[in-house]
Design a protein around this motif. Structure first.
Motif, mmCIF file in Angstrom:
data_model
loop_
_atom_site.group_PDB
_atom_site.id
_atom_site.type_symbol
_atom_site.label_atom_id
_atom_site.label_comp_id
_atom_site.label_asym_id
_atom_site.label_seq_id
_atom_site.Cartn_x
_atom_site.Cartn_y
_atom_site.Cartn_z
ATOM 1 N N GLY A 167 -5.274 3.529 -4.964
ATOM 2 C CA GLY A 167 -4.938 4.377 -6.155
ATOM 3 C C GLY A 167 -4.005 5.550 -5.910
ATOM 4 N N HIS A 168 -3.662 6.034 -4.640
ATOM 5 C CA HIS A 168 -2.794 6.938 -4.090
ATOM 6 C C HIS A 168 -2.536 6.698 -2.586
ATOM 7 N N GLY A 169 -1.955 7.396 -2.242
ATOM 8 C CA GLY A 169 -1.381 7.052 -0.721
ATOM 9 C C GLY A 169 -2.376 6.940 0.327
ATOM 10 N N ALA A 202 7.744 -4.088 0.990
ATOM 11 C CA ALA A 202 8.134 -3.239 1.940
ATOM 12 C C ALA A 202 8.652 -1.960 1.193
ATOM 13 N N ILE A 203 8.029 -0.771 1.309
ATOM 14 C CA ILE A 203 8.917 0.400 0.520
ATOM 15 C C ILE A 203 9.687 1.062 1.473
ATOM 16 N N LEU A 204 10.908 1.245 0.942
ATOM 17 C CA LEU A 204 11.950 2.005 1.726
ATOM 18 C C LEU A 204 11.377 3.378 2.198
ATOM 19 N N PHE A 205 11.629 3.835 3.531
ATOM 20 C CA PHE A 205 10.937 5.056 4.057
ATOM 21 C C PHE A 205 11.839 6.147 3.726
ATOM 22 N N ALA A 206 11.287 6.879 2.797
ATOM 23 C CA ALA A 206 12.153 8.166 2.517
ATOM 24 C C ALA A 206 11.362 8.999 1.708
ATOM 25 N N ASP A 207 11.825 10.110 1.254
ATOM 26 C CA ASP A 207 11.020 11.032 0.459
ATOM 27 C C ASP A 207 11.341 11.413 -0.967
ATOM 28 N N ILE A 208 10.432 11.752 -1.899
ATOM 29 C CA ILE A 208 10.972 12.053 -3.221
ATOM 30 C C ILE A 208 11.804 13.344 -3.304
ATOM 31 N N LEU A 209 11.585 14.293 -2.205
ATOM 32 C CA LEU A 209 12.303 15.375 -2.153
ATOM 33 C C LEU A 209 13.679 15.597 -1.488
ATOM 34 N N LEU A 210 13.988 14.061 -1.087
ATOM 35 C CA LEU A 210 15.613 14.236 -0.825
ATOM 36 C C LEU A 210 16.464 14.488 -1.818
ATOM 37 N N GLY A 230 2.996 20.843 5.153
ATOM 38 C CA GLY A 230 3.876 20.124 3.997
ATOM 39 C C GLY A 230 5.188 20.659 3.728
ATOM 40 N N PRO A 231 5.703 20.073 2.614
ATOM 41 C CA PRO A 231 7.232 20.473 2.379
ATOM 42 C C PRO A 231 7.119 21.877 1.822
ATOM 43 N N ARG A 232 8.318 22.513 2.142
ATOM 44 C CA ARG A 232 8.823 23.785 1.438
ATOM 45 C C ARG A 232 10.415 23.672 0.847
ATOM 46 N N THR A 247 8.357 20.064 -10.447
ATOM 47 C CA THR A 247 7.226 20.759 -9.934
ATOM 48 C C THR A 247 7.590 21.499 -8.709
ATOM 49 N N TYR A 248 8.295 20.480 -7.687
ATOM 50 C CA TYR A 248 8.356 20.958 -6.402
ATOM 51 C C TYR A 248 9.691 21.895 -6.205
ATOM 52 N N MET A 249 10.607 21.804 -7.130
ATOM 53 C CA MET A 249 11.749 22.430 -7.254
ATOM 54 C C MET A 249 11.603 23.989 -7.605
ATOM 55 N N GLY A 294 12.546 0.072 -3.686
ATOM 56 C CA GLY A 294 13.150 1.427 -3.534
ATOM 57 C C GLY A 294 12.479 2.519 -4.203
ATOM 58 N N PHE A 295 12.642 3.703 -4.242
ATOM 59 C CA PHE A 295 11.805 4.648 -5.274
ATOM 60 C C PHE A 295 12.366 5.914 -5.424
ATOM 61 N N ALA A 296 11.931 6.592 -6.428
ATOM 62 C CA ALA A 296 12.455 8.120 -6.567
ATOM 63 C C ALA A 296 11.036 8.786 -7.194
ATOM 64 N N MET A 337 0.739 -1.155 0.025
ATOM 65 C CA MET A 337 -0.125 0.073 0.081
ATOM 66 C C MET A 337 0.952 1.237 0.050
ATOM 67 N N MET A 338 0.410 2.230 -0.970
ATOM 68 C CA MET A 338 1.026 3.317 -1.008
ATOM 69 C C MET A 338 1.279 4.296 0.244
ATOM 70 N N ARG A 339 2.258 4.627 0.946
ATOM 71 C CA ARG A 339 2.401 5.464 2.328
ATOM 72 C C ARG A 339 1.733 4.498 3.486
ATOM 73 N N GLN A 340 2.231 3.120 3.221
ATOM 74 C CA GLN A 340 1.947 2.235 4.333
ATOM 75 C C GLN A 340 2.400 2.344 5.636
ATOM 76 N N ALA A 341 3.687 2.960 5.454
ATOM 77 C CA ALA A 341 4.369 3.777 6.844
ATOM 78 C C ALA A 341 3.810 4.822 6.613
ATOM 79 N N GLY A 342 3.110 5.472 7.887
ATOM 80 C CA GLY A 342 2.627 6.854 7.716
ATOM 81 C C GLY A 342 1.944 7.129 9.145
#
Ligand code: 1CP
Length: 343
Positions: A321-323, A69-77, A93-95, A150-152, A140-142, A22-27
């Motif tokens: 379908g999403h987190g 298991a999905i690695l716990f990290a974030d796409i913004l690292l 949220g993130p800035r 879009t975030y940058m 693993g993911f990115a 499940m997406m965001r299964q750790a959260g």
């Protein structure tokens, strides 16, 4: 040959029971996650602490027995490793610091230096590869380049990605140079995750749905294709899941066009449509609406059964379908898993 169910599905095997994660299964919907995050102090300290990041990755495996298991990290690292300032505002949220021109792109750190920031993430992957139950697949993911861009560019999450569209349309050279920097560093980041022990890679293009027509081809499909081609040349057996969220018609043929082993579907498409138009090319993942994890009841059971039935003719990994959202009830997650596994 391995027996891990997710790897079998990703090789194109139709299984009697779809594997599930499940997406965001750790959260934040999990009390044990909130406790560990409090121990870490804040979200980024949690991401960069291998002991605690591995711990929160394992929590949903222990509680629910997910198949991956999905690695716990974030796409913004990754933007942070490229030199962007990154911080999280509680409740918002993130800035990030923003990029608005070629000078901003040129000021980013060289790709070869990203590992200085990201090495704790590889340490987390190594710990997980040792500690996970042998039947559990490590993902693993990115973020995909457009979504990361879009975030940058905006410095935060945006409902319509307007700042990124503006840079794309008004300063194409700067936008393309930024996409290039993100693409090449994403390849190195994912390569390092695989070398540390990630068995599957997922690319999150959460904002692909705002790219229309040729933009979808140029900035969602082609960067994904390039990342996959490069990873496959280095690691031919590592499967890759692409998630061009809300791509709609863009889902059709996406696996063939990019070389992805699996396409993850959001819940803006029906499972019957996904089976007819996407699963014909291979494995699909999805696509229960995450609100069922909040609302539960018979609707959760009915919709879960409908998705399992719709995709039963081919390779399928069950997912949302999403987190999952912080207001979800863990009991509904347990019920979903029970229904997928035949209960
Ligand atoms: O307060 C908290 O504890 C932070 C909430 C949180 C979590 C649990 C964030 C902040 N990131 C994460 C972890 C995370 N993010 C994972 C790890 C593991 C798991 O799935 O269990 C993954 C894969 C992501 C990926 C991610 N981060 C995406 C792509 C997937 C998606 O949800 O579309 C995106 C867009 C992000 C950015 C991000 N990080 C966090 C938030 C709240 C956001 C979205 C911000 C926004 O657009 O406003």
């Amino acid at each position: 040959m391995t027996d891990k169910t997710i790897l079998r599905a990703l090789r194109g095997e139709k299984l009697p029971t779809p594997p599930i994660w499940m997406m965001r299964q750790a959260g934040r919907y999990l009390p044990e996650y909130r406790a560990t995050r409090a121990r870490a102090g804040d979200f980024l300290s949690l991401c960069y602490n291998p002991d605690l990041a591995a711990e929160v990755t394992l929590q949903p495996i222990r509680r629910f027995g997910f198949d991956a298991a999905i690695l716990f990290a974030d796409i913004l690292l990754l933007p942070q490793a490229l030199g962007a300032d990154l911080w999280f505002v509680t409740g918002e949220g993130p800035r990030l610091s923003t990029i608005s021109d070629m000078a901003g792109v040129k000021a980013l750190r060289p790709t070869a230096e990203i590992h200085e920031t990201l090495s704790p993430i590889y340490e987390t992957v190594k710990m997980l590869a040792r500690e996970l139950p042998q039947e559990t697949t490590l993902i693993g993911f990115a973020g995909a380049p457009w979504t990361v861009a879009t975030y940058m560019i905006a410095g935060r999450g945006t409902p319509d990605q307007a700042p990124a569209h503006r840079l794309k349309d008004n300063d194409r050279a700067a936008f393309v140079a930024l996409m290039e920097r993100i693409t090449e560093s994403t390849i190195e980041y994912l390569d390092a995750q695989v070398r540390a022990g990630a068995e599957v890679i997922k690319l999150f293009d959460s904002w692909a749905g705002s790219l229309q027509g040729q933009d979808f081809v140029d900035f969602a499909l082609l960067p994904t294709k390039r990342i996959i081609a490069e990873l496959k040349s280095r690691h031919p057996t590592v499967p890759i899941i692409a998630f061009p969220r809300e791509a709609g018609q863009g889902y059709v043929g996406f696996a063939r066009a990019t070389g992805a082993d699996c396409v993850a579907l959001d819940n803006s498409v029906t499972p019957e449509w996904g089976a007819a138009h996407v699963q014909v090319d291979g494995c699909v993942q999805g696509n229960l609406a995450s609100r069922h994890m909040v609302t539960g009841g018979q609707a959760l059971v009915d919709e879960t059964r409908r998705i399992v039935a719709a995709f039963s003719g081919g390779p399928h990994i069950f997912n949302l379908g999403h987190g999952i959202t912080p207001d979800a009830d863990p009991d509904n997650v347990a019920r979903m898993i029970e229904v997928v596994r035949g209960g």
